[in-house]
Design an enzyme around this catalytic site. Structure first.
Site, PDB file in Angstrom:
ATOM      1  N   GLY A 168      31.552  28.847   9.881  1.00 30.00           N
ATOM      2  CA  GLY A 168      30.782  27.696   9.432  1.00 30.00           C
ATOM      3  C   GLY A 168      29.886  27.114  10.509  1.00 30.00           C
ATOM      4  O   GLY A 168      29.048  26.269  10.225  1.00 30.00           O
ATOM      5  N   SER A 199      25.510  33.106   6.267  1.00 30.73           N
ATOM      6  CA  SER A 199      25.185  32.576   7.591  1.00 30.73           C
ATOM      7  C   SER A 199      24.014  33.345   8.211  1.00 30.73           C
ATOM      8  O   SER A 199      23.447  34.221   7.584  1.00 30.73           O
ATOM      9  CB  SER A 199      26.419  32.658   8.492  1.00 30.73           C
ATOM     10  OG  SER A 199      26.770  34.001   8.694  1.00 30.73           O
ATOM     11  N   ASP A 256      36.013  28.531  -2.157  1.00 34.31           N
ATOM     12  CA  ASP A 256      36.711  29.643  -1.495  1.00 34.31           C
ATOM     13  C   ASP A 256      38.219  29.457  -1.438  1.00 34.31           C
ATOM     14  O   ASP A 256      38.809  29.404  -0.366  1.00 34.31           O
ATOM     15  CB  ASP A 256      36.124  29.959  -0.123  1.00 34.31           C
ATOM     16  CG  ASP A 256      36.217  28.788   0.841  1.00 34.31           C
ATOM     17  OD1 ASP A 256      36.603  27.689   0.416  1.00 34.31           O
ATOM     18  OD2 ASP A 256      35.937  28.991   2.033  1.00 34.31           O
ATOM     19  N   SER A 262      42.599  35.837   2.283  1.00 36.46           N
ATOM     20  CA  SER A 262      41.582  36.761   2.756  1.00 36.46           C
ATOM     21  C   SER A 262      41.752  37.039   4.242  1.00 36.46           C
ATOM     22  O   SER A 262      41.815  38.182   4.691  1.00 36.46           O
ATOM     23  CB  SER A 262      40.200  36.163   2.496  1.00 36.46           C
ATOM     24  OG  SER A 262      39.241  36.767   3.320  1.00 36.46           O
TER      25      SER A 262
END
Lengths: 512, 512
Positions: A168, A199, A256, A262
């Protein structure tokens, strides 16, 4: 029902999909998104699309179906209504708020990987996990199921170290420093990374500037034998393939819920025993407050415990880019300069030493931070990085000046004097992508000022680089309406004024 | 980006969809499920599929896109990344638990109807409405938005009556009695009905046995002028088209959060001023308890109040079929026999008189039930039904024996004596559909025994009719594993034994 094949020459993103005339679907008592079995010598299950352009008596097949069943134009196939997959019942249970058990989660993830679930169903499942919040039991089941439905790495070592960042924050090239620091102390660190989705650059994009990053699992094992560490693209080695499918759905919805499964499934799949997770926090980061970051850390550590991975978390400042550069080539260059002790980039070095230090202490070493710093300053990290570059087939003599940067640039100077009061990660990302990154590796941004720096009127704030001149037009347009940083006085109070019902644009970074 | 068109010869269910080569999508910085604008002289927004079988430089177009833009093979089009529709931001807000306001709901429903939302996004929205429960404000907004994005009926009358059933009970041919009862008293009742989606027969399927049911809005108005009442298929007249799209998603997920907006928007679109809603309750019905049914009634009535429709609800017994028949032709036949006073079918007559009676009382008449019964017994309802049949272009002299029933049959007799203890709507539906209904209108079931009836060993329980002999094989297979009714002693206590983790199959009826 016996139908003749018509080849459609389209693919359907991995899922077996077929097209039926609406009369034939009526005859089969089936509607769109339901499933049929398609049988020649082999038999597969495929998802139904209903079409009026497919003639009656014909079955339109996508490339996926054509290949699996080796079909030709006018081949004859038997098409019958298929029972609903059991996993769909489990998804429906989740929609009514029921908690799922491991065998149920496993069934869902297996059907997902096999292409037996429709977009609708995957989306509903992901949405339900988001709204109901997945609890730690379900997160554990999902992590395990994602490992069990993919490939795994078998390294013959007792200790396997890994790191991950929640992401992020633009410009975060820390991994390029951490991997060689850890590997140079003799620890195995099989780092798999992702490419950018939302990103400006993923670690795989950054590393690719210095060396190849796409390998099979076997090649990855050979590389690790040589250099103890590697930085490879995870997408090529099919660890936890379910995640790639979930990510597509999550991305489109800007949610998410599968973040933890994940991350942890990929770490489990490489056999990690010791893991440090970086959680950037603050305005513009994924975690807006340190409180949120701490709660996430708690969940990550418990999930680590359940999966048998010793896990530490570090919460880091995430309100501005790490270091002074954003964009694949610019970032690799900056990382290489720091490894070579040519440049001092205090926040990048501090973050790399904090993460490496945490890993060392997790492994029983004392004064981890100082140890990491010493390794970096001594040039041992640079040496190890060059070994890794060589093992991965790159040029181990590469110098920062060898890295090509986009030759078109746009220079932004301050219109007033004051102090940089804020930086906005979302706009930085928008500008970096508009300039051409991550596809154009030489595109990106160089910042001369960051939060807290004093600025004179007319002084250089940042430079945007691009490989293609026309991409700077789009950047200019963005900059005409919004800036990636604000210069002002510390006493400025107003954030913004609202006079009509606002449409909120939120940051969303799915890269992980 | 300038691309050449390649015509794919498939349709995509109404939505504009295009296929891009993965390299071109990379160049556009776009991923699957995002949107592009496709421009010739006109410009449309289309949803992106990514394909490796489409050549670079080409744009695969579905029939929808080809038609709107009048494209030919190798036409040149300009393709650019499209901004996200605003409605997607509102859907995302809903996913984070925010309440939506009318302009936001309207934007979502408009984009839905225009084909601007992907399957993913629609599914996530529907799932969020299901899990978070839509409140009355949102239900009102959704009802209004669904009316505002479709056609509406303009009848020049002060009072327009309508009825609706929440559904879920097989064999419910009550509408075929209620419409003529109400219309024969001079009231306008513009009844639109649906076809079966998951049930054995929808009211439109039943009515179609007696007369045509597909009309334009203008033809519907002409029919109403002649006969005050009609029974037409709602699908043909595009009232609240958003509902058809929502239903597809809800159907596949077995959830129906849009039940109330769906019903009420259609009633508002025909201009209803007075409305009775039937809520069947009990085991095997949509509402399992009268408590649930009462709560639903409360919401329906409040929604009616907000939309300016005087609304009453009646809660009815829903644990077994209405009357003795299930299946389009068998049910029309039974309804005609009752209208002609040839047969006494007590539960059907009681339900029809209760609904009609409630409507009469809503309209200010006293003793509604007796009035309805009198109209039925006097033959006035039959006469009015024949007027409606004529106005809709059917044979107004039709007799029950003129209605063709499937000539293949299977007779099921009781293996023991006792009493019918239960009937299972879900299995009745499964058998009726396996026999060929609703597509084969003459397929269905005739029940000789219902709950509470005494049964001797060897006595006839029910008969299954089919138009095609082979469909009875599938029925036999179903009957070998489960029965639609149970004969036993009133003292039998055991429901079932559970020895391993059960996979639950739930009834789900989306028809509304």
């Amino acid at each position: 029902m016996l139908l003749k094949v018509t080849i459609l020459n389209i693919d359907s993103g991995g899922k077996p999909v077929i097209f039926l005339n609406d009369k034939d679907s009526d005859e089969l008592n089936i509607t769109a998104s339901e499933r049929v079995t398609v049988q020649t010598k082999k038999k597969i299950t495929a998802i139904v699309n209903i079409s009026t352009t497919i003639e009656r008596g014909f079955l339109g097949v996508t490339d996926e179906v054509r290949k699996i069943l080796s079909l030709k134009q006018n081949s004859k196939v038997n098409v019958e209504i298929a029972p609903f997959p059991k996993s769909l019942q489990f998804i429906r249970n989740k929609l009514s708020g029921k908690k799922l058990l491991y065998p149920e989660v496993r069934e869902i993830v297996q059907d997902l990987v096999d292409g037996n679930l429709s977009e609708n169903e995957i989306s509903a499942f992901v949405t339900a996990l988001h709204i109901d919040k997945i609890d730690l039991d379900e997160a554990t089941s999902l992590s395990r199921a994602m490992v069990d439905t993919g490939k795994t790495l078998h390294i013959n070592k007792k200790i396997i170290v890994d790191k991950h960042s929640i992401g992020g924050v633009p410009g975060d090239k820390t991994t390029l420093l951490v991997v060689p620091i850890i590997a140079s102390e003799g620890f195995t660190i099989p780092k798999t990374s992702s490419r950018a989705i939302t990103s400006v650059a993923g670690t795989a994009d950054r590393a690719e500037v210095l060396m190849p990053v796409e390998f099979t699992i076997n090649r990855m094992l050979q590389i690790l034998k040589k250099s103890n560490g590697c930085i490879v693209w995870g997408g090529a080695i099919e660890l936890a393939p379910a995640d790639d499918i979930f990510v597509k759905t999550e991305f489109s919805l800007h949610i998410d819920p599968l973040l933890l499964p994940s991350i942890m499934s990929k770490k489990k799949a490489v056999g990690a025993t010791h893991l440090t997770i970086d959680i950037p926090a603050g305005r513009g980061a994924k975690m807006k407050t340190t409180g949120e970051a701490d709660l996430l850390a708690r969940d990550i550590m418990e999930l680590g415990r359940r999966l048998g991975i010793h896990t530490h978390c570090i919460v880091t400042f995430g309100e501005q880019p790490i270091g002074n550069t954003v964009g694949p080539a610019l970032e690799s260059k900056e990382a290489l300069e720091v490894l070579m002790n040519q440049k001092q980039v205090p926040d990048l070095i501090d973050k790399a030493c904090n993460i490496s230090g945490s890993m060392f202490e997790l492994l029983g070493k004392k004064n981890g931070y100082s140890l990491a710093k010493k390794i970096l300053e001594s040039g041992k990290a640079e040496q190890k990085m060059r070994e890794i570059i060589k093992a991965q087939g790159g040029d181990s003599d590469i110098l920062p000046e060898d890295i090509p940067i986009g030759k078109y640039s746009l220079v932004i100077r301050s219109e007033k004097s004051g102090q940089v009061l804020w930086m906005e990660n979302r706009i930085i990302v928008e500008i970096g992508r508009a300039a051409g990154a991550p596809k154009d590796k030489g595109a990106g941004i160089i910042f001369n000022k960051k939060i807290g720096d004093s600025v004179e009127k007319g002084e250089l704030l940042f430079t945007i680089c691009a490989e293609k001149a026309h991409k700077l037009d789009r950047v200019k347009y963005i900059l005409s309406t919004q800036l990636p940083l604000g210069v002002g006085k510390k006493s400025d109070m107003l954030i913004h004024t609202i006079t009509e019902s606002p449409i909120v644009e939120r940051t969303f970074v799915i890269d992980r």
